[in-house]
Structure formats: C-alpha cells, structure tokens
Motif scaffolding. Structure first.
Motif: not given
Length: 291
Positions: A28-29, A36-40, A265-272
């Motif tokens: 998750l980290k 964050k990198s992709v958002q930048n 990535l947001t979906m993967t983060y939420n699932r994890g």
C-alpha cells in the motif's frame, strides 16, 4: 530398540494474518507513492498542454503570413520555369528544432532527409535544430556541413532565417539548388514532410523565361538571397505551427494516460486497504471467539 529423539528449537512463525497484513502495508505504501508520482506527472502534462494551446493560435497566424511571402517566391520560380538540372550541386536543409515532447515530428524531417540523401549521396546537409542533428548524425554524418541550434525558441522570425542564409554563404557552401525539408502543416492533427526549393543565381538566370523579368545582376544577387531566406522562413514558421499542434496532442494523450493510471492505482490501493481492514477484523473476531 530405542530411538533417541532430539527436539530442534524452531523460531515461532508469525501468524499468517499478521504476515499478510505487513506485506499489504508495504504494498500500500508503494502504491501510494506511485499514485502521488503519477498525479504530479498529470499536473505537469496538463500545464504543458495549456501552454501549447496558447501558442497554437499565434503559430497559425504567423504561418498564414509566412505562406503569403513564401508562395510569392515560389510563383516567381514557377513563372520563370526554373528547374534543377541533372548535374546540379544540391544543398539539403533540414528544418527542425531543439524541443522534444512533441511526438514524431522530428523523425518525419529526418526520414525525409535520409531518403533525399539516398537519391543524392553527394549532397551537403545543413541542419536546423538539435533533435534532427542527433538523429541524422548517426546515419549521414559525412554529409553534414553545418548545424544550427537555439533558433525559433519562441516564434521563428525572418531575421533568424536571413542570419542562417548569411552564415551558409560565409562558410563558402555553394549550391545550384537548395531543397528545404520541413513539416508541412495540413491540420491541427496532421502534418507531412515536404520540400521548398531555392535556386542559385546561375540556375535562376538559366531559366527559360528569365528574360521576361529584365533583372540586373546586382539586383539578382539580392533577389537570390532574399528568396532563399524567404523559403527558409516559410519552412521554419510552418514547422513551428505543426510542432505546437503535435505537442498539444502529445500532452493531451499523456494527461489522458496519466488519468487512466491514477484510476487503476486508486482502485488497487482501495482493494489492498480493504484487505488489510478485513484481516484486522478477522483477528478481532477470532480473539473474541476464543475468549
């Protein structure tokens, strides 16, 4: 028969749920950092798209003005029926720029220049722009006579084109026909490599209909330099317009791809994160049931 049984001390293994939880936390980290990198990156590409969009209108206005002057010189040679001879000494001018992140616009000029050199192996080559220089130096280094950079950083001007022509003349580069390879602007999403011809005094003077103009020799020299600079200015400005449109399209596609990656990535983060919460709940319920 007696058997000696020895007990080997083994480290106590961590509970499976805790191992999974630790592994998920590390994952998750990493996902959060990547997100964050992709958002930048998305913010940068979106800003670059907006900057390119503001430059497109200015570039198109400059291109329309340059076409008027360039077509006037082209009409002069057409009316005089000026043509390149079979044994003429040819100079190739590849008109590009120093900037990147604009699709394959530099490769278009480089490929057209290489095709022209295959047909005319003895032709000398003048390159405008570091991008085309890097691409052509690997294949046709022996043909390169002189290169230029830092030209047309904002909007190409006739003064820059005239200075390029003066530098070519000062270096003693002679030619009968100069073929300027550039990106012809077709639409905001389309361009193609094309050639603008320019001729020397002798070639223009040998034209079948040259006598109808009654041009004196001293005026002819100035006319030749002006027509060469005019054609080069036309190529530079039209290539600049095509480059700005290509850059806007490239940044738009990059922003779109970044947005899609952010969603994944947001979906993967939420699932994890949900898996970690579920494991914690299982530990709590299992402990309560044991008590």
């Amino acid at each position: 028969m007696l058997f000696a049984v020895s007990r080997i001390a083994r480290p106590t293994a961590a509970p499976v749920s805790k191992a999974i939880q630790a592994r998920n936390m590390a994952t998750l980290k990493e996902i959060q950092q990547r997100l964050k990198s992709v958002q930048n990156i998305e913010k940068i590409t979106k800003s670059m798209k907006m900057i390119a969009s503001t430059k497109v209108a200015k570039a198109q206005r400059g291109m329309e003005a340059a076409r008027v002057f360039g077509s006037a010189s082209k009409t002069l040679f057409t009316s005089a029926e000026t043509k390149a001879g079979a044994d003429d000494k040819v100079l190739l001018v590849a008109s590009s720029s120093d900037r990147g992140l604009c699709g394959g616009i530099h490769s278009s000029v480089s490929k057209a220049t290489r095709r022209a050199i295959v047909e005319m192996p003895e032709a000398e080559l003048v390159i405008l722009g570091d991008k085309a220089k890097a691409q052509l130096s690997r294949a046709v280094r022996k043909n390169i006579a002189i290169t230029f950079n830092q030209i047309g950083k904002d909007m190409p001007s006739f003064e820059e084109a005239a200075s390029v022509v003066d530098t070519i003349k000062a270096n003693g580069i002679e030619f009968d026909t100069a073929n300027i390879v550039y990106n012809k602007f077709i639409s905001v999403v389309s361009y193609e490599a094309d050639i603008i011809p320019a001729y020397s005094e002798a070639t223009f003077k040998a034209s079948p209909n040259f006598a109808m103009y009654e041009i004196e020799d001293d005026v002819l020299a100035n006319l030749q330099e002006f027509s060469f600079a005019n054609g080069l200015y036309w190529a530079m400005v039209e290539g600049h317009a095509a480059e700005m449109c290509s850059k806007r399209a490239a940044m738009e596609n990059a922003t779109k791809n970044a947005g899609e990656m952010i969603g994944k990535l947001t979906m993967t983060y939420n699932r994890g994160r949900q898996a970690v919460i579920t494991n914690e709940l299982i530990d709590i319920i299992t402990g309560a049931s044991a008590l």
